[in-house]
Design an enzyme around this catalytic site. Sequence first.
Site, PDB file in Angstrom:
ATOM      1  N   HIS A 185       0.804  -1.224   0.000  1.00  0.00           N
ATOM      2  CA  HIS A 185       0.000   0.000   0.000  1.00  0.00           C
ATOM      3  C   HIS A 185       0.846   1.288   0.000  1.00  0.00           C
ATOM      4  CE1 HIS A 185      -3.385  -2.663   0.857  1.00  0.00           C
ATOM      5  NE2 HIS A 185      -2.792  -3.088   1.955  1.00  0.00           N
TER       6      HIS A 185
HETATM    7  O1  RIB Z   1      -5.273   0.073   4.207  1.00  0.00           O
HETATM    8  C1  RIB Z   1      -3.873   0.127   4.175  1.00  0.00           C
HETATM    9  C2  RIB Z   1      -3.360   1.261   4.988  1.00  0.00           C
HETATM   10  O2  RIB Z   1      -3.703   1.067   6.358  1.00  0.00           O
HETATM   11  C3  RIB Z   1      -1.828   1.360   4.967  1.00  0.00           C
HETATM   12  O3  RIB Z   1      -1.457   2.696   5.150  1.00  0.00           O
HETATM   13  C4  RIB Z   1      -1.426   0.552   6.165  1.00  0.00           C
HETATM   14  O4  RIB Z   1      -0.161   0.960   6.703  1.00  0.00           O
HETATM   15  C5  RIB Z   1      -2.506   0.907   7.129  1.00  0.00           C
HETATM   16  O5  RIB Z   1      -2.164   2.143   7.729  1.00  0.00           O
END
Ligand code: RIB
Length: 313
Positions: free
Chosen positions: A242
């Site tokens: 992500h």
């Molecule tokens: O949904 C993914 C996000 O949520 C990323 O930023 C992960 O680190 C969590 O914070």
Amino acid sequence: MRQIPIIIDTDPGQDDAVAILTALGSPMLEVIGISVVAGNVPLERTQENARIICEWAGRSDIPVHAGCARPLLRPLVTAEHVHGKTGLDGVALHQPTLPLQSEHAVDFIVRTLRQRDSGSVTLCMLGPLTNLAMAIVKAPDIVARIKDIVLMGGAYFEGGNITPSAEFNIHVDPDAAATVLGCGAPITMLPLDVTHKARGTPARINLLRALPNRAGNLAADILTTLERFDVQRYGVNGAPLHDPTVIAYVLQPALFSGKHVHVAVEQGSELTLGATPVDWWGVTGKAANVYYITEVDADGFFALLAENLSRLP
Ligand code: RIB
Ligand code: CA
């Protein structure tokens, strides 16, 4: 080459760690500082993790500022089930000596945007948007001074990852997300719709594992640990990656594509709290407030990560 000045706002967090390392390995970026927020794990852990990550990169010069310990209005929701109790499970952690700045992260964001040339600073948002929302409420004048906000969050064509309808960062603080999405600054949004196409397959993890330095192996260890949870859930070849998509977008936007659309945030329904309805076909007639990214050159993305991680100790 003129560097791109950025602030990284983060809740490390395993994928945050890979994003921060990638940023610190890039000669194209000036990391002015790191603002930390509660999210994946509580603030006392996320601030310590941010300091550890900077020391992994050999960058004890990076100012780390602790920010908000909970969302604007709601109790904190964390994700130890994904990131572990430390927030950085899967790798050995040391006690950082890098000092935590005394200035609150919200004040750091406001001061930096007021001191730097207007329109010069990019805000890289890797967690719940509480710090930035607080900064906007405290100092509305900063909005016009933001070059752009590049944030990981939201989901529309992909299902949610913390509830069936919501992505974690937005769900944790939907009120902050609504404040940011409604502020009027240029926003690029990297939702699950694109991060789920950037998966840490074995071949891509091996690309990092093959690097001859500690940073590459740390990133490979982190992605391998993320597999433990995500592959069980998603059952496919590799965990979505992500937060590093935010840094990759700032470095090489051509790796990504999307559409300028209006995105809203559900702030009331307990069933769909944090959902981000995307007006993909313009049916509301509302002006676009984000550039919503849905596509990525995944191999190019991982090659970019490897290139920048390779410059670290
Ligand atoms: O949904 C993914 C996000 O949520 C990323 O930023 C992960 O680190 C969590 O914070
Ligand atoms: Ca994060």
